[in-house]
Design a protein around this motif. Structure first.
Motif, PDB file in Angstrom:
ATOM      1  N   ARG A   1       4.633  13.251  -6.436  1.00 44.26           N
ATOM      2  CA  ARG A   1       4.034  12.288  -5.514  1.00 44.26           C
ATOM      3  C   ARG A   1       2.820  11.583  -6.112  1.00 44.26           C
ATOM      4  NH1 ARG A   1       4.517  15.627   0.257  1.00 44.26           N
ATOM      5  NH2 ARG A   1       6.800  15.454   0.398  1.00 44.26           N
ATOM      6  N   GLU A   2       1.943  12.344  -6.716  1.00 48.07           N
ATOM      7  CA  GLU A   2       0.738  11.739  -7.288  1.00 48.07           C
ATOM      8  C   GLU A   2       1.089  10.777  -8.411  1.00 48.07           C
ATOM      9  OE1 GLU A   2      -3.482  13.157  -9.358  1.00 48.07           O
ATOM     10  OE2 GLU A   2      -2.157  14.618  -8.390  1.00 48.07           O
ATOM     11  N   ARG A   3       2.035  11.178  -9.257  1.00 44.29           N
ATOM     12  CA  ARG A   3       2.456  10.321 -10.369  1.00 44.29           C
ATOM     13  C   ARG A   3       3.132   9.052  -9.851  1.00 44.29           C
ATOM     14  NH1 ARG A   3       4.723  14.117 -12.784  1.00 44.29           N
ATOM     15  NH2 ARG A   3       6.933  13.678 -12.488  1.00 44.29           N
ATOM     16  N   HIS A   4       3.919   9.189  -8.774  1.00 47.72           N
ATOM     17  CA  HIS A   4       4.625   8.041  -8.225  1.00 47.72           C
ATOM     18  C   HIS A   4       3.652   7.004  -7.679  1.00 47.72           C
ATOM     19  CE1 HIS A   4       6.634   5.767  -4.964  1.00 47.72           C
ATOM     20  NE2 HIS A   4       7.606   5.703  -5.839  1.00 47.72           N
ATOM     21  N   ALA A   5       2.551   7.451  -7.068  1.00 50.06           N
ATOM     22  CA  ALA A   5       1.575   6.502  -6.525  1.00 50.06           C
ATOM     23  C   ALA A   5       1.040   5.590  -7.630  1.00 50.06           C
ATOM     24  CB  ALA A   5       0.437   7.268  -5.856  1.00 50.06           C
TER      25      ALA A   5
ATOM     26  N   GLY B   1       2.351  -9.953   4.042  1.00 48.69           N
ATOM     27  CA  GLY B   1       2.125  -9.470   2.688  1.00 48.69           C
ATOM     28  C   GLY B   1       3.417  -9.060   1.999  1.00 48.69           C
ATOM     29  N   LEU B   2       3.281  -8.408   0.860  1.00 43.18           N
ATOM     30  CA  LEU B   2       4.430  -8.005   0.051  1.00 43.18           C
ATOM     31  C   LEU B   2       5.207  -6.898   0.744  1.00 43.18           C
ATOM     32  CD1 LEU B   2       5.813  -8.290  -2.817  1.00 43.18           C
ATOM     33  CD2 LEU B   2       4.410  -6.311  -3.475  1.00 43.18           C
ATOM     34  N   LEU B   3       6.525  -7.043   0.754  1.00 45.90           N
ATOM     35  CA  LEU B   3       7.406  -5.998   1.272  1.00 45.90           C
ATOM     36  C   LEU B   3       8.410  -5.652   0.173  1.00 45.90           C
ATOM     37  CD1 LEU B   3       8.145  -4.272   3.780  1.00 45.90           C
ATOM     38  CD2 LEU B   3       9.859  -6.014   4.318  1.00 45.90           C
TER      39      LEU B   3
ATOM     40  N   ASN C   1       0.814  -1.217   0.000  1.00 50.37           N
ATOM     41  CA  ASN C   1       0.000   0.000   0.000  1.00 50.37           C
ATOM     42  C   ASN C   1       0.849   1.268   0.000  1.00 50.37           C
ATOM     43  OD1 ASN C   1      -2.506  -1.410   0.121  1.00 50.37           O
ATOM     44  ND2 ASN C   1      -2.128  -1.795   2.305  1.00 50.37           N
ATOM     45  N   GLY C   2       2.160   1.094  -0.095  1.00 47.42           N
ATOM     46  CA  GLY C   2       3.036   2.257  -0.128  1.00 47.42           C
ATOM     47  C   GLY C   2       3.353   2.833   1.234  1.00 47.42           C
ATOM     48  N   VAL C   3       3.100   2.071   2.294  1.00 51.28           N
ATOM     49  CA  VAL C   3       3.364   2.539   3.656  1.00 51.28           C
ATOM     50  C   VAL C   3       4.742   2.041   4.094  1.00 51.28           C
ATOM     51  CG1 VAL C   3       2.599   2.498   6.055  1.00 51.28           C
ATOM     52  CG2 VAL C   3       0.919   2.567   4.197  1.00 51.28           C
TER      53      VAL C   3
ATOM     54  N   VAL D   1       5.294   6.340   1.464  1.00 49.88           N
ATOM     55  CA  VAL D   1       6.641   6.496   0.927  1.00 49.88           C
ATOM     56  C   VAL D   1       6.776   7.800   0.138  1.00 49.88           C
ATOM     57  CG1 VAL D   1       6.197   5.284  -1.240  1.00 49.88           C
ATOM     58  CG2 VAL D   1       8.504   5.272  -0.258  1.00 49.88           C
ATOM     59  N   GLU D   2       5.661   8.342  -0.342  1.00 48.69           N
ATOM     60  CA  GLU D   2       5.717   9.582  -1.122  1.00 48.69           C
ATOM     61  C   GLU D   2       6.232  10.759  -0.305  1.00 48.69           C
ATOM     62  OE1 GLU D   2       3.584   6.824  -3.464  1.00 48.69           O
ATOM     63  OE2 GLU D   2       3.156   7.451  -1.395  1.00 48.69           O
ATOM     64  N   VAL D   3       6.270  10.626   1.034  1.00 43.67           N
ATOM     65  CA  VAL D   3       6.808  11.715   1.849  1.00 43.67           C
ATOM     66  C   VAL D   3       8.286  11.954   1.546  1.00 43.67           C
ATOM     67  CG1 VAL D   3       7.567  10.337   3.827  1.00 43.67           C
ATOM     68  CG2 VAL D   3       6.763  12.677   4.191  1.00 43.67           C
ATOM     69  N   LEU D   4       8.952  10.948   0.952  1.00 43.26           N
ATOM     70  CA  LEU D   4      10.375  11.051   0.624  1.00 43.26           C
ATOM     71  C   LEU D   4      10.599  11.498  -0.819  1.00 43.26           C
ATOM     72  CD1 LEU D   4      11.671   7.799   2.371  1.00 43.26           C
ATOM     73  CD2 LEU D   4      11.572  10.125   3.287  1.00 43.26           C
TER      74      LEU D   4
END
Length: 724
Positions: A266-270, A315-317, A231-233, A257-260
Motif C-alpha cells: 500500500r505505501e509503495r503504491h501511493a 478534477g482528474l478521474l 488523491n487516490g480516493v 484505493v489502497e484498501v483494495l
C-alpha cells in the motif's frame, strides 16, 4: 441603496456603483476582497439591523443591512443590501433584477408552502407562468409518491435550516417528469425573522439520463472498474467490482484505493500513484509483473490492471480496470503441465522404441546361448562324474541366460513391445495373492495392508503382468523404508468424465483405480520426473537396481490401456496411482487340461531364421529329437523350398522379424502351398504379430526368445497336437 453579493468563499463577488461610491473606491477594487476586510474591528457599536463597515482608506460608516441568501450549484450566495439613505424601492428593484436575470429557477415560497415569486427561469423549467403559480401550493409540482417531502422541507426551513443541494423528481405542466437539482434556504425580514423560503432549481434531466446510461454501461461491463480521483480516493465502482471485491459500492466510495491492495504494497503504491497523475496516460499497470488485489474478506487474487484517465469538472478521474487472472494462470499452468507431460511421454516412447530394438537383438544372442547350452546340457547328462564341473558350468550359463531374458522382458514391457495374453479377472484377487506372497518377504518392520473395493474390480489385462507391477512397486517401497514403515494397497472404482479423461489421456468411462502408498524416504521432484525412464535408478549409488523396475511397470500399465501417476515428496513417502479400464463381469479361467507326455519327434519341420548360429543350434535340437529338418536363412528361400518340396511339411518354425519377408508373410505363402502345415512363430520382438492393444490373435502360436531345448520341444509338441 447599495448592494454587495458575497460568494460561498466569503469574498465579494459583485458590487454595484452605489457600493463603490459608499466605500470610496472603484467597484472592481471591492470584488475579490474578503468581506471581513470591509467590516469594522470588533467592539464597534452595532445593532441587530445595523453594521459598521470600514472603507479601504480606513474611515468607517454605519448602514442598515438586509441579508438574502440563496444556494446555487456553486454553493450559498448572500446579497447584502446597505442603506445609508434612499428608498427601499431601489433595493427591491435591484433584488428583483437579480432574480429575474438568473439562469436557475428561483422560486419564493411562504411558510405555508404557497408560491410568492416565480422567475422567468422557473417558467421555462416547469411550463407555468408566474400568474398561474402565484398563490398555489408548491406541492402541486411533486409526484404523488413524494408529496410528504414538502412538509419536511418547510419544517426544516422554519427551524432556520437550509436544505442543501439534492436531486428530486418534479412534474412539468404537460405531465412529464423531470429531474431537478435544487436547494432551499430561509428568507428573513429586516428584523431577522424567517418569513419564507427561496428555492433554486436547475433541470438536470438530460444529465441524469446520461448518468443512467453511463451507469448502465459501467455495470454491463464484465470487468471490475474503479474510478479514483487524483488523491487516490475511490469515487465510483461498478457492480462487477462489488462482486469481485466483496464491497458494496457505497462502502468503497470515499475510501483510499489502497484498501483494495495487499497491506505490504500500500505505501509503495501511493508513491506510484502520485507519479502516474503527473502524466496520466492510458497504460497497463505492472505489465510483465504479477500484481495482486485484496478482497473485503482479506483474500488476495492475481490481477492485471489497466489505467485510463479523464478530466472532469471535479478534477482528474482515473478509471482502473481490474482483470482477475486466477483462471488464466491456472490454465497456463495446466497447459505447461500438459506440454511437459507430452514431452515426457514422447521421450519415454522414444526410449521404448530404442529398448525394444535392443531387446530384439539381445534376445537373439541369448537364444543362441540358451540353445547351445541346452545341447551341451543334454550331452553331459550321462557323462562321467569327472565332468560334474562342466555340468555346473552349463547350469550357470543357462541361469545367466535366464537372468538376461528377464531383463529383456522388462525392456520389452517398458517399450510396450511385450507379448501379453489378457483375460478378464478380479484385480482384488491378484492383490490378495501378492499380499500372501509378500507377507514373508518384505520384513517384519514393514506393515502391509490392503483396502479393497467391495465389489469385484474387474479388468482386462495379463494377470501375470499386473502381479509383476505389484511386486515391483512393493520391492521399491521396501527399499525406500530401510528402517521400516507401512505399505498400503487400495482398490476402488471411479468414472472419468470428458475433462478428467482428457487430463489422463484416456477415454471417458469406468475405471478401476489401484493405489500403492508407502511411508518411505520419498523423491525430489527432479527424481520423480525421471522415475519411469529405463536405467534410471535412485539405487545406483549403492550399486543396486537396474533402473527397469518402474520402467517396466509404466510399460505394462500403458499396454493394458491404463495410465500411471506418481506423487512423492522427500520425508513423506510415495504414492503410485494406476487407472485401468474397468471390464464387465469376471470370466473364470478355464481349467487347464491334464498334461501329457511329449510324443517322440516325428515329422518334417521347415525352419526359417536369419541368425545362422541360432538356426544351427535349433536344427541340432530338432534332429536329435527325431524330426526331419529343412533349414532356410530367409523368407524367400523358405518359400522356394516349400514350393519344390514334394513331401509332407508338418510344421513351419519361423522367426517373425527378418530381412525381406516377415514370418507372417512366409506363413501365408507356404500355407497356400501346404494347407495342412502347422505354424509356430518364434521371436524376441513380436511387434509385427501384435494387435494395437499388444495382444496376439488367438490362432497365432508363439514361443518367445530366448528359449532352451525343453521349452522348444514342448511348444512344438503342443502345436503338432492341435488340429489344423
Amino acid at each position: 441603496m447599495s448592494f454587495i453579493a458575497v460568494g460561498p468563499d466569503g469574498r465579494v463577488a459583485l458590487a454595484d456603483e452605489a457600493a463603490a461610491q459608499l466605500f470610496a473606491c472603484p467597484a472592481d477594487h471591492l470584488v475579490g476582497r474578503p468581506l471581513a476586510d470591509l467590516l469594522a474591528p470588533p467592539g464597534t457599536p452595532e445593532t441587530a439591523t445595523t453594521q459598521t463597515f470600514r472603507r479601504p482608506d480606513g474611515t468607517v460608516f454605519t448602514a442598515t443591512v438586509t441579508r438574502t441568501t440563496a444556494t446555487g450549484t456553486a454553493g450559498p450566495c448572500t446579497t447584502l443590501a446597505l442603506r445609508t439613505g434612499g428608498s427601499v424601492g431601489a433595493a427591491q428593484s435591484w433584488s428583483a433584477a437579480i432574480v429575474r436575470s438568473a439562469r436557475d429557477a428561483i422560486i419564493g415560497e411562504s411558510l405555508d408552502g404557497r408560491v410568492t415569486s416565480w422567475n422567468a427561469a422557473a417558467e421555462q423549467l416547469y411550463g407555468y407562468t408566474e400568474d398561474e403559480m402565484r398563490g398555489r401550493p408548491m406541492a402541486e409540482l411533486y409526484p404523488p409518491e413524494t408529496a410528504g417531502e414538502e412538509i419536511d422541507i418547510l419544517r426544516r426551513i422554519s427551524e432556520g435550516e437550509s436544505v442543501r443541494i439534492y436531486q428530486a423528481q418534479r412534474i412539468h405542466r404537460d405531465g412529464h417528469r423531470l429531474t431537478v437539482e435544487l436547494s432551499v434556504s430561509p428568507v428573513t425580514d429586516a428584523d431577522g425573522r424567517i418569513v419564507g423560503a427561496a428555492r433554486v432549481s436547475r433541470d438536470v434531466t438530460a444529465r441524469h439520463r446520461d448518468e443512467a446510461k453511463f451507469r448502465w454501461l459501467l455495470d454491463a461491463t464484465a470487468l471490475p472498474i474503479i474510478g479514483v480521483d487524483a488523491n487516490g480516493v475511490i469515487q465510483l465502482a461498478n457492480s462487477e467490482a462489488e462482486r469481485i471485491f466483496g464491497y458494496a459500492a457505497d462502502e468503497l466510495e470515499g475510501q483510499p484505493v489502497e484498501v483494495l491492495l495487499p497491506v505490504n504494497v500500500r505505501e509503495r503504491h501511493a508513491g506510484h500513484r502520485a507519479i502516474y497523475v503527473t502524466d496520466p496516460r492510458m497504460r497497463r499497470m505492472g505489465e510483465g509483473l504479477q500484481l495482486a488485489a485484496r478482497r473485503k474478506n482479506g483474500s488476495e487474487f492475481p490481477a492485471e490492471i489497466s489505467l485510463a484517465s479523464i478530466e472532469t469538472d471535479q478534477g482528474l478521474l482515473v478509471a482502473a480496470t481490474v482483470h482477475d487472472i486466477s483462471a488464466r494462470l491456472v490454465q497456463e499452468a495446466e497447459h505447461q503441465r500438459l506440454e511437459n507431460e507430452l514431452q515426457r511421454s514422447q521421450r519415454l516412447d522414444s526410449l521404448g522404441q530404442l529398448a525394444g530394438g535392443v531387446a530384439h537383438d539381445f534376445n537373439n544372442v541369448l537364444a543362441i546361448i540358451s540353445t547351445h547350452a541346452s545341447i551341451l546340457e543334454e550331452d553331459l547328462e550321462e557323462a562321467a562324474p569327472a565332468l560334474d564341473g562342466a555340468r555346473e558350468a552349463v547350469a550357470q550359463v543357462l541361469a545367466g541366460a535366464e537372468r538376461g531374458a528377464r531383463l529383456t522382458r522388462q525392456l520389452l514391457a517398458f517399450g510396450r513391445r511385450e507379448i501379453v495374453r489378457p483375460q478378464v479377472f478380479d484385480l482384488n484377487d491378484v492383490v490378495r495373492d501378492v499380499q500372501r506372497l509378500l507377507a514373508g518377504t518384505l520384513g517384519t518392520n514393514i506393515v502391509l495392508t490392503a483396502d479393497l473395493a467391495m465389489r469385484p474390480a474387474a479388468v482386462s489385462a495379463d494377470p501375470g503382468r499386473i502381479e509383476q507391477v505389484l511386486v515391483n512397486l512393493a520391492v521399491n517401497a521396501r527399499d525406500a523404508m530401510p528402517a521400516g514403515g507401512s505399505l498400503s494397497v487400495h482398490t476402488d472404482h471411479t468414472v472419468l468424465g470428458a475433462m478428467d479423461a482428457a487430463l489422463h489421456g484416456l477415454d471417458r468411462g469406468p475405471y478401476v483405480r489401484l493405489r500403492v502408498a508407502d511411508t518411505g524416504t520419498g523423491m525430489t521432484p527432479e527424481v520423480a520426473e525421471r522415475a519411469f525412464e529405463p536405467f534410471f535408478s535412485t539405487k545406483a549409488a549403492e550399486g543396486q537396481g537396474t533402473g527397469l523396475g518402474l520402467a517396466s511397470v509404466y510399460g505394462i500399465v500403458s499396454q493394458a490401456g491404463g495410465t500411471i501417476g506418481l506423487d512423492s515428496a522427500p520425508g513423506v513417502g510415495t504414492t503410485v496411482t494406476i487407472l485401468l479400464p474397468a471390464a464387465d463381469d469376471v470370466i473364470p479361467a478355464p481349467d487347464e487340461p491334464p498334461g501329457t507326455e511329449p510324443r517322440p519327434g516325428f515329422g518334417t519341420i521347415l525352419l526359417v531364421d536369419d541368425e545362422r548360429d541360432l538356426r544351427g543350434s535349433i536344427e541340432t535340437i530338432l534332429t536329435r529329437a527325431g524330426y526331419t529338418v529343412i533349414s532356410a536363412g530367409t523368407g524367400a528361400e523358405a518359400v522356394d523350398l516349400a514350393a519344390t518340396y514334394s513331401g509332407r511339411l508338418d510344421l513351419l518354425l519361423t522367426d517373425i522379424t527378418m530381412p525381406g519377408l516377415s514370418g507372417r508373410e512366409v506363413a501365408d505363402r507356404i500355407r497356400a502351398l501346404h494347407p495342412a502345415i502347422a505354424v509356430l512363430y518364434m521371436s524376441g520382438f513380436a511387434q509385427r504379430l501384435l494387435t494395437s492393444k499388444g495382444t496376439i490373435d488367438p490362432e497365432v502360436t508363439l514361443i518367445e526368445k530366448p528359449f532352451n531345448r525343453r521349452d522348444l520341444l514342448a511348444a512344438i509338441d503342443e502345436v503338432l497336437r492341435l488340429p489344423v
